[in-house]
Design an enzyme around this catalytic site. Structure first.
Site, PDB file in Angstrom:
ATOM      1  N   GLY A  29       0.818  -1.406  -0.061  1.00  0.00           N
ATOM      2  CA  GLY A  29      -0.096   0.118   0.085  1.00  0.00           C
ATOM      3  C   GLY A  29       0.844   0.884  -0.065  1.00  0.00           C
ATOM      4  CG  ASN A  30      -0.245   4.570  -1.562  1.00  0.00           C
ATOM      5  OD1 ASN A  30      -1.000   5.136  -1.102  1.00  0.00           O
ATOM      6  ND2 ASN A  30      -0.838   3.936  -2.741  1.00  0.00           N
ATOM      7  CG  HIS A  31       2.832   6.566   3.922  1.00  0.00           C
ATOM      8  ND1 HIS A  31       2.226   6.100   4.979  1.00  0.00           N
ATOM      9  CD2 HIS A  31       4.053   6.084   3.630  1.00  0.00           C
ATOM     10  CE1 HIS A  31       3.407   5.430   5.527  1.00  0.00           C
ATOM     11  NE2 HIS A  31       4.431   5.509   4.582  1.00  0.00           N
ATOM     12  CB  SER A  32      -2.893   7.998  -0.738  1.00  0.00           C
ATOM     13  OG  SER A  32      -4.073   8.906  -0.656  1.00  0.00           O
TER      14      SER A  32
END
Ligand code: C5P
Length: 231
Positions: A29-32
């Site tokens: 995943g990512n930090h959005s």
């Protein structure tokens, strides 16, 4: 008072990050945080638009009033929802942070610590959803006058080539508007504030001074309101 200049417009917004499953409990995943996309959805609804928000993983973005929300996890789920729903939209805004890659194999049960140490994760390339929407518009699968807005998160500042990268990305993706965010050094991702530029396909460039994502959203919608066909 807010302008009511998007009355009746059908606006489709994607927000948040995708999660690419590895097994039933793990993902890439990512930090959005989803905050910019949620701010856009909220502001568009306040300006009279009929808004659908397709949301991935977010952190504390706040519930937007009067917005239909559809939840997705992976990039391929997002692609499915966007391509289907774009046919009924006047404006499509791709604010989601889409993973470029996904694991090739998704284990059916939790991956165990092996005796041989960690196994490598093989990756496949995800579809570029924004570019796909532009292609679908070119092919007439979605209406030719649909306004398509993309985002670009670039590290650095204007002197460091952020704008040049943005201009190149606008051409490459073929969208009508590109919102270029300066990221890095704690800027943009997960924070309350944003700064950058709005680039249009006709070569207009509007600087977005550092400010709240709400303010950013209203600036972006000002540009959208100028180019969206009014019935
Ligand atoms: O190429 P890059 O990831 O920087 O482009 C960002 C823009 O493209 C954003 O609008 C993002 O939502 C969209 N995107 C996409 N599908 C991908 C990667 C990015 O629609 N696989």
């Amino acid at each position: 008072a807010l302008p009511y200049d998007l009355a009746g417009q059908r606006i489709l917004v994607s927000a948040g990050g995708t999660r690419e499953p590895l097994d039933p409990v793990r993902y890439l995943g990512n930090h959005s945080s989803g905050k910019q996309g949620y701010a856009l959805a909220r502001a568009a609804a306040q300006r009279g638009a009929q808004v659908t928000l397709v949301a991935g993983a977010t952190s504390d973005p706040g519930e937007p009033a009067a917005v239909d929300i559809v939840h997705i996890e992976s990039a391929r789920e997002l692609e499915h929802e966007m391509s289907r729903r774009a046919r009924e939209a006047d404006v499509v805004i791709m604010a989601a942070a889409v993973a470029d890659f996904r694991p090739v194999d998704v284990a059916g049960s939790k991956i165990k610590k092996g005796d041989d140490g960690p196994a490598p994760i093989r990756l496949d390339t995800n579809p570029d959803i924004l570019a796909g929407l532009v292609r679908a518009r070119g092919a007439g699968d979605i209406a030719r006058d649909t306004v398509i807005v993309g985002f670009a998160a670039e590290t650095g500042d204007a002197d460091g080539g952020v704008l040049d990268h943005g201009r190149a990305k606008l051409r490459r993706k073929g969208c009508d508007l590109l919102v270029v965010n300066a990221v890095g050094d704690g800027k943009a991702f997960g924070t309350e504030d944003n700064a950058g530029w709005i680039l249009t396909v006709d070569g207009n460039e509007t600087a977005l001074p550092f400010g709240s994502k709400t303010l950013m959203a209203s600036r972006i919608l000002d540009e959208v309101a100028v180019i969206v066909p009014h019935s």
